[in-house]
Every structure is written in structure tokens, then in C-alpha cells.
Write a protein that holds these residues in place. Sequence first.
Motif, PDB file in Angstrom:
ATOM      1  N   TYR A 189      -2.666  60.993-112.243  1.00 16.09           N
ATOM      2  CA  TYR A 189      -3.755  60.149-111.754  1.00 16.09           C
ATOM      3  C   TYR A 189      -3.412  59.722-110.328  1.00 16.09           C
ATOM      4  O   TYR A 189      -2.223  59.682-109.946  1.00 16.09           O
ATOM      5  CB  TYR A 189      -3.909  58.910-112.646  1.00 16.09           C
ATOM      6  N   TYR A 223      -0.907  65.889-119.522  1.00 13.05           N
ATOM      7  CA  TYR A 223       0.060  65.148-118.692  1.00 13.05           C
ATOM      8  C   TYR A 223       0.981  64.296-119.563  1.00 13.05           C
ATOM      9  O   TYR A 223       0.621  63.932-120.681  1.00 13.05           O
ATOM     10  CB  TYR A 223      -0.658  64.276-117.664  1.00 13.05           C
ATOM     11  N   ARG A 244      -0.081  63.972-123.389  1.00 11.90           N
ATOM     12  CA  ARG A 244      -1.471  63.816-123.794  1.00 11.90           C
ATOM     13  C   ARG A 244      -2.202  65.109-123.471  1.00 11.90           C
ATOM     14  O   ARG A 244      -1.958  65.717-122.419  1.00 11.90           O
ATOM     15  CB  ARG A 244      -2.151  62.684-123.001  1.00 11.90           C
ATOM     16  N   HIS A 247      -7.907  65.484-120.545  1.00  8.01           N
ATOM     17  CA  HIS A 247      -9.133  64.782-120.934  1.00  8.01           C
ATOM     18  C   HIS A 247      -9.814  64.181-119.721  1.00  8.01           C
ATOM     19  O   HIS A 247      -9.196  63.959-118.683  1.00  8.01           O
ATOM     20  CB  HIS A 247      -8.835  63.688-121.966  1.00  8.01           C
ATOM     21  N   HIS A 249     -11.927  60.901-118.791  1.00 12.20           N
ATOM     22  CA  HIS A 249     -12.321  59.570-119.262  1.00 12.20           C
ATOM     23  C   HIS A 249     -13.748  59.255-118.839  1.00 12.20           C
ATOM     24  O   HIS A 249     -14.160  59.580-117.711  1.00 12.20           O
ATOM     25  CB  HIS A 249     -11.424  58.497-118.641  1.00 12.20           C
TER      26      HIS A 249
HETATM   27 FE   LIG Z   1      -5.907  59.507-119.463  1.00  8.83          FE
END
Ligand SMILES: [Fe+2]
Length: 338
Positions: A189, A223, A244, A247, A249
Amino acid sequence: MNEERSSKKVGKAVLDAIKSGAPNVDLDLLPNLMDMSPASITENVHAINSLCKDKRQKFLFEQLVTHLHDFAREVGLTTEEWMTAIQFLTSTGKICSDIRQEFILLSDVLGLSALVDSMNHPVTASATEGTVLGPFFTEDAKELKAGDSIASEGKGEYMWCEGRIVDINGNPVPHCKIETWETDDEGKYDTQYEERTEADCRGRLISDEQGYYSYRAILPTPYPIPNDGPVGALLKSLNRHVFRPAHLHMMFYREGYETLITALYFKGDPYLKSDAVFGVKTSLIVDPVLVKDESKAKALGFKNGPFWHLKKDYVLLTTAQAEEQKQKSLANYYASLQ
Ligand SMILES: [Fe+2]
């Protein structure tokens, strides 16, 4: 008997604290809390907490204390283990900042975020399922127009996202605020880059009159959750992986509707079945289509092709429908306990 010692004389520190807002309760009304033993301590804590005027808070603390004390008794908690836990919680707090939320991460890896979310947003046949918010939402996403890109150039494989936001009868939800955020193709991110100066791979949009939305994004990648802090160390000690699945969000706000916090996952991802934070739901798995047509890519604003086409409609509940659903689900739960 010493008269002075038996008086109700208190020092300046007590008077100052009462003056600055500390509750001044009638001590004579309190039960005797002295000589606590492992058997009596829970009842004594309940007794003093029962002064709480807020009914719900009183109930929550009664249950919290009961379960915490039972936990300590059942596992035979040692002083060393409790100190380890205190030190762990202290370091979890210390590492938190405006853009790093280690406590949310802790709640996530314990499955508590997923549990609270599923209790508060019970599954309905017709509405889109919610999932965990995660620790990477920020308030500074740029406001974008339909068709704009949430990602700067070079962040990953292009993806065109579009669809409609509707109610359970299929009617459009116009002017719905949408927040969307994702990792880049390195699995990071924007907040995980030290040189971050502005939001990237995140954006804010509004659905049109027909509930339609569209924007350009990139295909996110799996990630690791932040694992250089106390939560990472905890997972390592539990021999758990920290990954994870990829995805996207999504969050939807519209007055009169239940806010939907959700995410889309991608078919074929190796971590779908063992998400470190328990966020994956089958209904949220999507399978975007690769479009190789260069002219289509350019018409949508991409530099070139190919791009992934992700078409997804979202179904929102009204606030009243969501509340009704929640009450029904709670009633079923309590009935199952009897
Ligand atoms: Fe996330």
C-alpha cells in the motif's frame, strides 16, 4: 481507638481529583472489597463496576471481567506470562501511528474483526457481503471523476472496474460515496513507502444517477501483512504465514443505507483459503476478464492494452433492513443457546 484515623479525612490529592472530575461516590454504600481471593475477586470487581450508569457499558464490562478472569483461572496464568502479554500490548500501542494501526492488525489476526463484522452484518441472500476493513484505509484519498485512475502510471497491470450500486430490489443507489484502495504490483500500500507524499492506489468516487460507477485501477497482488512489529512476531511464534490474497477494498456510504465495507478477491489466488486475517468470502471472489483490444484500452484512458475488466454490482441494504437483519440474526443466535 484513634479518632483521627477513624475520621473520613482525605488528602489534597483526593480533593483535587474530585474537583477535576473524578467520580465522588458514597463509600459507605460500597460492598466490602477487602481480602479478595481467586474465588471472590470476580464478584468484587462486578460489585464496584456496578456503579456504572450506562447499562450497556455495565453489561459489557461484567462479561469482559467474567471471561478474562475465567481465562486466567482456566489456563493457570503465570505472572511471567501476564507480563509478557502486557509487554506485547505495550509494544503494539507504541508502534501505532496515523498510518500504522497495529491494534486493528491484532484484532484481524485473532479473527475478532471478522467475527464482529459478521455479527453486525449478517449474510442476506440479496445484499453484498461485507468483510474486514483492514489496517490500510486512510482519509486522504483523492476525489476522482468516473473513469479516472486511482493508481499512478507504472503501478501494475491495468484493470477497469465498473458496475452498479443498487438496493435489494435492483433500484439504483445514486450519489453513493465510494472509497476504494489496493496494493500495487509489489504487494504494498502507498502508506508502506517511506517517501509517500500523497495517496496512491486509492480513490473516492460518487455513483451517478443510475448508481453506475467506473474507474481505472491496477490488478492487486497478494501481500504480507506488516510483520516487522509485535503482531508479526506473534504470528511467527504461532508458526502462521502472514499472507493475504490479492484484493480490492471497497467502502460505500449513502444516507439511509447501511455502510458497506467489503473487498473483492481474485479467483485462483494461492492464499484464498488461508487468508491471515480471515477476510475471504466465496461470494466476494471475482474473475476479471483480460481484454487485449488496444483501442478499447485507449478509449478507457489506459496508455495501451491489455487490461483486466472487472464488472461488479454491489447491493446495499437500507439502514432499517440492516437493523432488522441484525436483530433476526441475534434472536436466532440466542435461541440456539437454549
Ligand atoms: Fe488489504
